[in-house]
Design an enzyme around this catalytic site. Structure first.
Site, PDB file in Angstrom:
ATOM      1  CB  SER A 124       2.863  -3.714   0.711  1.00 48.50           C
ATOM      2  OG  SER A 124       2.598  -4.657  -0.276  1.00 48.50           O
ATOM      3  CG  ASP A 127      -9.366  -7.637   9.970  1.00 51.52           C
ATOM      4  OD1 ASP A 127      -9.358  -6.639  10.714  1.00 51.52           O
ATOM      5  OD2 ASP A 127      -9.479  -7.575   8.731  1.00 51.52           O
ATOM      6  CE  LYS A 142       2.213  -0.732  -2.845  1.00 47.27           C
ATOM      7  NZ  LYS A 142       1.773  -2.100  -3.096  1.00 47.27           N
TER       8      LYS A 142
END
Length: 562
Positions: free
Chosen positions: A301, A312, A326
């Protein structure tokens, strides 16, 4: 090794804008039909339970049965959509706020019965009064706890700040074993940063165990100290075992490392109000400091938001094992009688555009289990510098670490509290030990631990011996047990016969890790335990090695060295 293990985030694809009128008409019609079905089925359920209540032969427990029905229905949806009754709200709020009224200690219920102190928080009323790991709670305010569960004990220990409570314990390995303590409950704040400090390699290390209302504040404090220390040359943010929590705290933490206004997360749900873009809102504390993030299968999460966004945007090297996967957002909705519904409302997407949710809860296998997204169906995305990353299965580290599997011997030592009890005995006999980062299990300590284990009580899963025995019986039943085969079986049994003393020596490396942690915790609490565990952390070793190798950090991220 980290023991702080919580969760967080649904996408309904809308029709293309060019077909909006048609899509709206179809959706409206479907909604009306759906509402009628809901009303009809609720009427059936209401009538059914009324008939049961009025005519069933025995009296029914309405609260229990209705909650069972609710929970069974929610289990069909996903694991994160939950009914939270009035009685359960205190525990729910502790997770999100990190605060509660009590004495400040972990407790545990043991297999043989009884509830024990498993670790007071540093500086808490429990720690200041002298409660210790291994103390068995036998009375609270004069009431015997002999048959109580840990939940029952927990509810009695908690309460409004500034109220008093008397706890009586039985302490092992001391002469005067029955001790009573009177506490004034306080507002306990759970520290989300288990430990932070500068390692001997001049790396600033932060262990973040959850995302509650104090997480960003705790990380910021550590980073400011590192920034003021000219010796610090890199930072490691350890999210292993961190199950997540508040998304807003993850966004704040990302803002410590990324330029102000950086887009780090998008959520998309069934409603347009569930579409939201999150950006960092403040100038970063460390915009350029080399950064590594440690993750494992327990990182979920908000942890995955943090690690995924930094990956990223090529701001950090991710090290460890693949994260949980998740990508679902939850919120709470009020229900009657002070209860709540925690429900999934959206899916989140990190900067490359990928969704890291692994399990599709709308699809089930023939056996009823939920479907995992196979690697072959995962899509390729790209980081800011063009590195390939994938969706559909958590965050895959840039440097993958293979963590050793815990074998059955070590598992039984931990499960049956042999390490816990020995550490309690050791602490009773040794007033002090070396600093947390320096303490080691010596040959003398390990030999003493081996003597502490009673072979007659040790639950030993002798899988090799069991396997040979089953194979021998199979050979006999199928007619293969000739004299020569029997001789080979006898030889194999001797070769694979378990020797507890030898097996303890053979697994000393793994045992030392758990034993050392348990001992250190009794002197230096959670922070000391975490610091000590760094000696055994392969992911941290990989981070140290990467930062020590010139140009390696930049090579992984495809960055030009300044």
């Amino acid at each position: 090794m980290k023991r702080y293990h919580f969760k967080n985030f649904v996408l309904v694809v809308l029709g293309a804008l060019i077909f909006a009128p048609l899509a709206f008409g179809e959706q409206k019609k479907g909604k009306e039909g759906s509402d009628a079905a809901v009303i009809r089925n609720l009427d059936i359920f209401n009538s059914l339970y009324k008939e049961l209540h009025n005519f069933y032969v025995d009296t029914l427990n309405a609260k229990k049965h209705i909650e069972t029905a609710i929970n069974s229905m929610l289990d069909e949806i996903d694991p994160y959509t939950e009914y939270i009754s009035d009685e359960s709200q205190d525990d729910f709020m502790v997770i999100s706020t990190g605060e509660y009224g009590g004495i400040g200690s972990y407790i545990m219920q043991r297999k043989g019965g009884g509830v024990y102190i498993s670790g007071p928080y540093a500086g808490s009323p429990a720690a200041r009064a002298g409660l210790k790991c291994g103390d068995q709670i036998i009375m609270i305010d004069g009431d015997s706890t002999a048959t109580w569960t840990s939940d029952q004990v927990s509810k009695r220990l908690k309460g409004q700040a500034n109220t008093q409570i008397k706890v009586t314990v039985k302490r092992p390995y001391v002469a005067d074993s029955i001790l009573s303590f009177t506490f004034t409950r306080e507002k306990i704040k759970l520290n989300p940063v288990t430990f932070y400090g500068v390692t001997k390699d001049n790396i600033g290390y932060i262990a973040l165990n959850t995302y509650n209302e104090h997480s960003a504040e705790g990380v910021k404090k550590a980073l400011l100290e590192f920034k003021a220390n000219p010796a610090v040359r890199a930072v490691v943010l350890d999210l292993s075992g961190n199950g997540g929590g508040l998304v807003d705290e993850a966004i704040k933490i990302l803002g410590f490392f990324l330029p102000k206004g950086t887009e780090v997360l998008t959520t998309k749900g069934r409603s347009t109000k569930d579409f939201r873009v999150y950006k960092t809102s403040e100038a970063p504390i460390m915009p350029d400091m080399p950064l590594a993030v440690l993750i494992d299968g327990g990182s979920a999460s908000a942890s995955e938001i943090t690690a995924g966004a930094l990956q990223d945007l090529d701001r950090a090297v991710i090290i460890g094992g693949r994260s949980f996967g998740k990508g679902l957002v939850q919120t709470t909705r009020p229900l009657p009688f002070n209860s709540l519904l925690k429900l999934t409302i959206a899916k989140y997407y990190i900067p490359s555009g990928r969704l890291i949710q692994e399990i599709d809860y709308s699809q089930r296998n023939p056996d009823g289990s939920f479907k995992h997204k196979p690697d072959s169906l995962c899509n390729v995305f790209h980081t800011a510098n063009g590195r390939e990353v994938r969706d559909g299965g958590g965050i895959t580290p840039d440097i993958k670490i293979t963590f050793p599997e815990v074998n059955r011997l070590v598992f039984n030592i931990v499960r049956d509290n042999w390490a816990f009890d020995y550490a309690t005995k050791y602490a009773a006999e040794h007033p002090t030990i070396a600093p947390a980062g320096e303490f080691k299990i010596t040959d003398e300590i390990f030999e003493d631990f081996k003597k502490f284990i009673d072979p007659s009580k040790f639950q030993y899963d002798k899988l090799c011996e069991t396997g040979v025995s089953l194979l021998r019986k199979t050979a006999e039943s199928e007619g293969y047990m000739t004299d020569s085969v029997k001789a080979e079986f006898d030889k194999l049994e001797k070769m694979l016969k378990h020797d507890l003393n030898r097996d303890l020596d053979r697994n000393r490396g793994q045992i030392e890790c758990y034993l050392s942690s348990e001992i250190v915790k009794r002197y230096y609490y959670d922070a000391g335990e975490c610091e000590n565990e760094l000696k055994f952390d392969k992911a941290m070793d990989a981070a140290v090695e990467m930062f020590a190798k010139p140009g390696e950090y930049e090579r992984i991220l495809k960055k030009k060295k300044k």
